[in-house]
Design an enzyme around this catalytic site. Sequence first.
Site, short mmCIF file in Angstrom:
data_model
loop_
_atom_site.label_atom_id
_atom_site.label_comp_id
_atom_site.label_asym_id
_atom_site.label_seq_id
_atom_site.Cartn_x
_atom_site.Cartn_y
_atom_site.Cartn_z
CD GLN A 103 -2.63 1.24 2.34
OE1 GLN A 103 -2.69 0.18 3.23
NE2 GLN A 103 -3.65 2.22 2.63
CG ASP A 219 -1.03 -9.93 7.54
OD1 ASP A 219 -1.91 -10.57 7.20
OD2 ASP A 219 -0.29 -9.25 6.63
#
Length: 431
Positions: A103, A219
């Site tokens: 991102q 994650d």
Amino acid sequence: MGVCFSTIKVSGSNSNNNVNHNRKEATKQQTKTTKATAPTRKKQEVVDHQQNNKNVNNEEEKKLKVKEKQGSKAIPCGKRTDFGYDKDFGMRYTIGKLLGHGQFGYTYVATDKANGDRVAVKRIEKNKMILPIAVEDVKREVKILRELTGHENVVQFYNALEDDSYVYIVMELCEGGELLDRILSKKDSRYTEKDAAVVVRQMLKVAAQCHLHGLVHRDMKPENFLFKSTKEDTPLKATDFGLSDFIKPGRKFQDIVGSAYYVAPEVLKRKSGPESDVWSIGVITYILLCGRRPFWDKTEDGIFKEVLKNKPDFRRKPWPTISTSARDFVNKLLVKDPRARLTAAQALSHPWVREGGSASEIPIDISVLSNMRQFVKYSRLKQFALRALASTINEEELADLKDQFDAIDVDKNGAISLEEMRQVVFSLSNL
């Protein structure tokens, strides 16, 4: 005066005298009225002038506020921040080919000019760090990498540098490929429970080390594990600590982060801790043993419902041919109550996963690799679609989307809840 003239014309006598008299009376009345209203007019003019000035001032203030707002948007928080890192990246490293991107930044192969060593460099654009929280995320990731450096199954951290436009995180270069790709690349297709157990043991070591430092990775997924090299006995390395965070004893995370397939039930309930990493490793183990996801639906909401309500399927092929010890291990990691789930340290002692344990060396059913190949293709296609979508949005549109997201995210936890979305729909329906 019109009324006077009409009356005069009707009477018909002494017209001139009457006209003059009426004119004089009218003039006197007008003079009297003018004298009486002069101060009032003057006062009104002053009030009007003050009101005009006030309106002008209000307009000027509004313009100033807009300029200030535009100015703050023009200079993102990251651009205004001195991270305190070394400023000589260009003198020390040469950037090469692109490895991947996320991102906020891109990861490249780079060369250390001093010794010729190849390294990985994560380059994060300061312009994309719009809010202070984005700056804190970068600082935290660097701090976490420093804390974990030295562990055999964590990508090694070398340095953090910056210039006017970017922050650079210099790390160990892992060229052995992603976890699932490595398994699927086996030429003889000989893949066993023991192969899976070796991989899972290394992931659990990372989780245990993180938890020892008061860290939660948050994650854990196959894409975030890379092999150091293409050699047979090369170690598996955990990467991407961008969502990782420190947690205090007795405290819980309230935000929903991570990837849908691997997210733990307590994360969805906004009460998560280190146990969520173990759940994610349980999901990965399930995939490694049968090639399919334990919880699946066409939508993320559907996946979340599956995670919260349903149990993984151990009846479908190839599970009947998987060892009882392997099934027991997965079952103890995929316990919905985090208090009853094995910790990372406890899981390392399980007979199936421990070194020299009970994991079978008999090749797993060929359908597992076929299932896994389909899963990888689907995941890659989804990633490609998201990246293609992201590449069509310019920085201004991205900033606008960010503003809209922040407006909907009332509790500022970084995720939009169902209730927050309901409020938006309700507001729009009343317009």
